[in-house]
Scaffold this motif. Structure first.
Motif, short mmCIF file in Angstrom:
data_model
loop_
_atom_site.label_atom_id
_atom_site.label_comp_id
_atom_site.label_asym_id
_atom_site.label_seq_id
_atom_site.Cartn_x
_atom_site.Cartn_y
_atom_site.Cartn_z
N VAL A 130 0.96 -1.37 -0.01
CA VAL A 130 -0.03 0.26 0.01
C VAL A 130 0.99 1.31 0.06
O VAL A 130 0.60 2.20 -0.68
CB VAL A 130 -0.83 0.04 1.35
CG1 VAL A 130 -1.77 1.34 1.30
CG2 VAL A 130 -2.01 -1.15 1.14
N GLU A 131 1.88 1.24 0.83
CA GLU A 131 2.72 2.47 0.83
C GLU A 131 4.08 2.25 0.19
O GLU A 131 4.96 3.24 0.01
CB GLU A 131 3.46 2.78 2.40
CG GLU A 131 1.76 3.33 3.26
CD GLU A 131 1.29 4.31 2.74
OE1 GLU A 131 1.99 5.26 2.07
OE2 GLU A 131 0.12 4.65 2.94
N GLY A 132 4.30 0.97 -0.39
CA GLY A 132 5.73 0.36 -0.77
C GLY A 132 5.43 0.41 -2.38
O GLY A 132 4.93 1.10 -3.16
N GLU A 133 6.20 -0.55 -3.06
CA GLU A 133 6.21 -0.93 -4.52
C GLU A 133 4.93 -1.17 -4.93
O GLU A 133 4.36 -2.41 -4.36
CB GLU A 133 7.61 -1.89 -4.70
CG GLU A 133 7.07 -2.29 -6.19
CD GLU A 133 7.06 -1.09 -7.20
OE1 GLU A 133 6.39 -1.28 -8.20
OE2 GLU A 133 7.77 -0.24 -7.21
N HIS A 134 3.99 -0.54 -5.75
CA HIS A 134 2.60 -1.17 -5.97
C HIS A 134 2.37 -0.50 -7.51
O HIS A 134 1.18 -0.33 -7.86
CB HIS A 134 1.79 -0.44 -4.86
CG HIS A 134 1.62 1.01 -5.02
ND1 HIS A 134 1.74 1.60 -3.70
CD2 HIS A 134 1.54 1.99 -5.82
CE1 HIS A 134 2.02 2.91 -3.94
NE2 HIS A 134 1.61 3.39 -5.30
N ARG A 135 3.23 -0.45 -8.24
CA ARG A 135 3.04 0.11 -9.65
C ARG A 135 2.20 -0.99 -10.45
O ARG A 135 1.38 -0.45 -11.18
CB ARG A 135 4.46 0.27 -10.32
CG ARG A 135 4.21 1.02 -11.75
CD ARG A 135 5.32 1.27 -12.50
NE ARG A 135 5.38 1.98 -13.57
CZ ARG A 135 4.91 1.30 -14.67
NH1 ARG A 135 4.93 -0.06 -15.06
NH2 ARG A 135 4.77 2.05 -15.83
N ASN A 136 2.33 -2.35 -10.14
CA ASN A 136 1.25 -3.27 -10.82
C ASN A 136 0.24 -3.74 -9.85
O ASN A 136 -0.38 -4.83 -10.14
CB ASN A 136 2.09 -4.31 -11.18
CG ASN A 136 1.33 -5.28 -12.19
OD1 ASN A 136 0.38 -4.81 -12.90
ND2 ASN A 136 1.62 -6.51 -12.33
N ALA A 137 -0.14 -2.84 -8.78
CA ALA A 137 -1.15 -3.30 -7.92
C ALA A 137 -2.70 -3.13 -8.48
O ALA A 137 -2.88 -2.57 -9.34
CB ALA A 137 -1.03 -2.74 -6.44
N ALA A 138 -3.37 -3.35 -7.49
CA ALA A 138 -4.87 -3.35 -8.03
C ALA A 138 -5.54 -2.09 -7.98
O ALA A 138 -5.04 -1.11 -7.01
CB ALA A 138 -5.83 -4.28 -7.10
N ILE A 139 -6.48 -1.75 -8.72
CA ILE A 139 -7.06 -0.55 -8.85
C ILE A 139 -8.57 -0.49 -8.54
O ILE A 139 -9.52 0.31 -8.43
CB ILE A 139 -6.85 0.54 -10.18
CG1 ILE A 139 -7.41 -0.58 -11.47
CG2 ILE A 139 -5.56 0.71 -10.43
CD1 ILE A 139 -7.36 0.30 -12.73
N LEU A 140 -9.13 -1.91 -8.70
CA LEU A 140 -10.53 -2.16 -8.54
C LEU A 140 -10.69 -3.57 -7.49
O LEU A 140 -9.76 -4.56 -7.49
CB LEU A 140 -11.15 -2.81 -9.88
CG LEU A 140 -11.19 -1.77 -11.02
CD1 LEU A 140 -11.58 -2.51 -12.44
CD2 LEU A 140 -12.47 -0.92 -10.61
N GLY A 141 -11.75 -3.07 -6.58
CA GLY A 141 -12.09 -4.32 -5.54
C GLY A 141 -11.14 -4.37 -4.49
O GLY A 141 -10.92 -5.50 -3.87
#
Length: 329
Positions: free
Chosen positions: A141-152
């Protein structure tokens, strides 16, 4: 790697019984995900039950014109099957986009559905991860999240599901069949994956000890397509993908199926976009409005807001291609 025992199952009933008798056991299909996680220390089963010799490797047309795919069908065989290529092209394209040829030769349909996230925090046992250790936190959440979720997603987990095949199956309303000691059961793919909520370690609605036996596809629009965007041209996981099927008559959308990949903890069925498109003109403006309707619910983090624009443009491009393909015929 932790020491484990190995058993080879020869029939479905025997495989289920072996897992029921040993809660520390896991089914082994192609092993392309499970074995990697065992090497990393993320998974540590006490026993592997090899299911590759079970009679679950067939693909057959169903009575209503759909398709039933056995759980141990390899990804290579699935992608090459003539009925899959003819009637569910997006599925064949998704499988071919999903891995190298060597991996596709080993990976199975059932295993593909159960593969776990490739989030770096999940696969690094020195990092906290709510999916691996409930209650430990989500550093992404605060770290590496460039490919993290945007939905749900939720504050407890922002990891994405890595499957390409699952995105196409979601678009085609797939139904997952399974077997337990209590008997047979089914789950619509829409209900197969659980919402993240505050329990990201609970990923599917499968009962304990369940063995996936098949995936069934109902009839669907013949024109379909899968498009994947990745950070390099060679084998890589998606940063965004779209599976779409479209039926247009007299310039009006009569049927549409749309699902997104690499944007949520599960293959994301774009229901709002589909609702916006049904009965609308098959035109770029309608496709854009539909994408906007779906992506209005997006909650990007600091470094992955690019996915909103990427998915919008990808939706318009894929639906436009399908519409033009139908017009050309």
């Amino acid at each position: 790697m932790k020491e484990f025992s190995y058993r080879r199952a020869t029939d479905v009933e025997g495989a289920v019984a072996l897992l029921d008798a040993d809660p520390g056991a896991r089914f082994l299909g192609g092993g392309t995900n499970l074995v990697d996680l065992m090497k990393a220390g993320v998974e540590s089963p006490e026993r592997l039950v090899d299911i590759r010799e079970l009679p679950l490797d067939g693909i057959e047309v169903t009575g209503d014109g759909g398709l039933r795919i056995g759980a141990t069908v390899t990804n290579s065989d699935l992608a090459a099957h003539p009925e899959v290529r003819r009637r569910y092209a997006a599925l064949s394209q998704a499988v071919l986009a999903g891995a190298s040829g060597q991996l596709r030769n080993m990976a199975t349909v059932g295993g593909n559905l159960l593969q776990r996230t490739r989030c770096g925090y999940f696969t690094d046992i020195s990092s906290p991860c709510n999916k691996r250790e409930p209650g430990s936190g989500c550093p992404a959440v605060e770290g590496e999240h460039r490919n993290a979720a945007i939905l749900g997603a939720s504050g407890h987990c922002v990891a994405v599901h890595p499957s390409d095949m699952g995105v196409a199956l979601a678009a085609f309303d797939a139904v997952v069949s399974y077997r337990t000691q209590e008997g047979e059961g089914e789950l619509a793919l829409a209900d197969f994956y659980l919402p993240v909520g505050d329990t990201p370690h609970r990923e599917t609605a499968l009962p304990p000890g369940a063995l996936i036996t098949a995936v069934t596809l109902p009839p669907a629009p013949v024109r379909s397509r899968y498009r994947k965007v990745r950070e390099r041209a060679s084998y890589a996981f998606a940063i965004g993908s779209v599976a779409a099927a479209l039926d247009v008559r007299d310039g009006v959308v009569q049927d549409v199926r749309l699902a997104y990949g690499a944007v949520a903890s599960r293959p994301w069925r774009a229901r709002a976009a589909e609702a916006a498109l049904l009965g609308a003109p098959a035109a770029a403006a309608s496709f854009a409005a539909a994408a906007d309707a779906e992506l209005a619910a997006a909650v990007p983090l600091a470094d992955n807001a690019y996915k909103v624009t990427l998915l919008r443009n990808l939706t318009i491009a894929v639906l436009t291609e399908l519409q033009q393909e139908g017009t050309a015929r």
